[in-house]
Design an enzyme around this catalytic site. Structure first.
Site, PDB file in Angstrom:
ATOM      1  N   CYS A  10       0.806  -1.214   0.000  1.00 41.79           N
ATOM      2  CA  CYS A  10       0.000   0.000   0.000  1.00 41.79           C
ATOM      3  C   CYS A  10       0.841   1.267   0.000  1.00 41.79           C
ATOM      4  O   CYS A  10       2.026   1.235   0.357  1.00 41.79           O
ATOM      5  CB  CYS A  10      -0.907   0.004   1.230  1.00 41.79           C
ATOM      6  SG  CYS A  10      -2.274   1.185   1.105  1.00 41.79           S
ATOM      7  N   ASP A 129      -5.888  -3.193  11.374  1.00 40.88           N
ATOM      8  CA  ASP A 129      -4.757  -2.276  11.472  1.00 40.88           C
ATOM      9  C   ASP A 129      -4.610  -1.852  12.925  1.00 40.88           C
ATOM     10  O   ASP A 129      -5.515  -2.045  13.752  1.00 40.88           O
ATOM     11  CB  ASP A 129      -5.035  -1.055  10.575  1.00 40.88           C
ATOM     12  CG  ASP A 129      -3.791  -0.247  10.259  1.00 40.88           C
ATOM     13  OD1 ASP A 129      -3.918   0.758   9.533  1.00 40.88           O
ATOM     14  OD2 ASP A 129      -2.695  -0.605  10.740  1.00 40.88           O
TER      15      ASP A 129
HETATM   16  O1  LIG Z   1      -0.825   4.714   4.314  1.00 44.07           O
HETATM   17  C1  LIG Z   1      -1.294   5.770   4.738  1.00 44.07           C
HETATM   18  O2  LIG Z   1      -0.661   6.855   4.730  1.00 44.07           O
HETATM   19  C2  LIG Z   1      -2.693   5.820   5.293  1.00 44.07           C
HETATM   20  C3  LIG Z   1      -3.199   7.035   5.743  1.00 44.07           C
HETATM   21  C4  LIG Z   1      -4.507   7.084   6.252  1.00 44.07           C
HETATM   22  C5  LIG Z   1      -5.305   5.930   6.290  1.00 44.07           C
HETATM   23  C6  LIG Z   1      -4.805   4.713   5.828  1.00 44.07           C
HETATM   24  C7  LIG Z   1      -3.487   4.646   5.339  1.00 44.07           C
HETATM   25  N1  LIG Z   1      -2.965   3.436   4.911  1.00 44.07           N
HETATM   26  C8  LIG Z   1      -3.799   2.277   4.957  1.00 44.07           C
HETATM   27  C9  LIG Z   1      -3.149   0.977   4.715  1.00 44.07           C
HETATM   28  O3  LIG Z   1      -3.798   0.061   4.205  1.00 44.07           O
HETATM   29  C10 LIG Z   1      -1.777   0.723   5.284  1.00 44.07           C
HETATM   30  O4  LIG Z   1      -1.133  -0.241   4.477  1.00 44.07           O
HETATM   31  C11 LIG Z   1      -1.967   0.173   6.695  1.00 44.07           C
HETATM   32  O5  LIG Z   1      -2.458   1.212   7.505  1.00 44.07           O
HETATM   33  C12 LIG Z   1      -0.672  -0.391   7.266  1.00 44.07           C
HETATM   34  O6  LIG Z   1       0.306   0.598   7.249  1.00 44.07           O
HETATM   35  P1  LIG Z   1       1.766   0.268   7.900  1.00 44.07           P
HETATM   36  O7  LIG Z   1       1.512   0.019   9.362  1.00 44.07           O
HETATM   37  O8  LIG Z   1       2.581   1.487   7.617  1.00 44.07           O
HETATM   38  O9  LIG Z   1       2.294  -0.956   7.209  1.00 44.07           O
END
Ligand SMILES: O=C(O)c1ccccc1NCC(=O)[C@H](O)[C@H](O)COP(=O)(O)O
Length: 215
Positions: A10, A129
């Protein structure tokens, strides 16, 4: 039984990262349409990037409390995208899009995931999450023991995953899919091809261990 854990990478913002994520083995590529995110891309940019995807690799359009008009613009520009609602959307909000969707649940002690999954019974899956500031993309792991065994929808494990913990996460949670953003980045929105490759290899290793344990 899920023979192969699907992989979503993502927060993709660049052509080279689309190509590297596909090469690494991603099944889905997430584009963050939330303007307040450091990984934000416009709908037009997401559509441009999504055109690089080969068959059988799915674009995911990520929305946070978007208006119906914004959702309509996103679904028109990304006709094959799976939607991901990652804000405070109700089931009715999600269903108005009339598009297959993922619903994010932000895990914290006392969060009733079974009830949440029942509310979003029309979701393709529930993306679990961590509860972070800014709704998501926080790079934070939540306590996987908070996930009950009887979630009535497929689960996508997310939140602070990387090549060093994703095997443990898959063995413990047995999710339908895993999702990663921070754990494969050099900087927010800038993915690292080697980290993406190592992440996908680790997921394959986890699947192999599960298959061995079942023979
Ligand atoms: O990625 C972002 O900046 C974000 C911002 C606001 C809402 C959701 C967002 N990402 C969603 C996703 O699916 C991410 O992959 C997920 O939150 C996991 O992120 P990470 O912990 O950094 O791998």
């Amino acid at each position: 039984m899920n023979q192969r854990t699907r992989i979503k990478i993502c927060g993709i913002t660049r052509e080279a990262d689309v190509d590297a994520a596909v090469e690494a083995g991603a099944d889905a590529i997430g584009f963050v349409l939330y303007p307040k995110s450091a990984r934000h891309v416009s709908i037009a940019r997401a559509a441009e990037l999504a055109r690089r995807l080969p068959p059988f690799v799915m674009p995911v359009a990520l929305l946070v409390n978007a208006s119906d008009a914004e959702v309509a613009d996103a679904t028109a520009a990304l006709p094959t995208a799976l939607l991901q609602f990652h804000g405070d959307e109700t089931a009715a909000d999600c269903e108005r899009a009339r598009r297959p969707y993922l619903r994010a649940g932000r895990m914290a002690r006392g969060f009733d995931l079974v009830d949440f999954a029942r509310q979003f019974s029309s979701a393709q899956a529930i993306l679990l999450d961590a509860h972070v500031e800014g709704y998501g993309g926080g790079g934070k792991v939540f306590d996987w023991s908070l996930i009950p065994a009887n979630v009535p929808r497929p689960v996508v494990l997310s939140g602070g995953l990387h090549a060093g913990n994703v095997i443990e996460g898959i063995l413990q949670v047995r999710p339908w899919a895993v999702d990663v953003s921070s754990g494969v980045e050099a900087a927010k929105g800038i993915k690292d091809a080697d980290l993406m490759r190592r992440f996908c290899e680790a997921v394959r290793e986890a699947d192999a261990r599960i298959a061995d344990s079942e023979t």
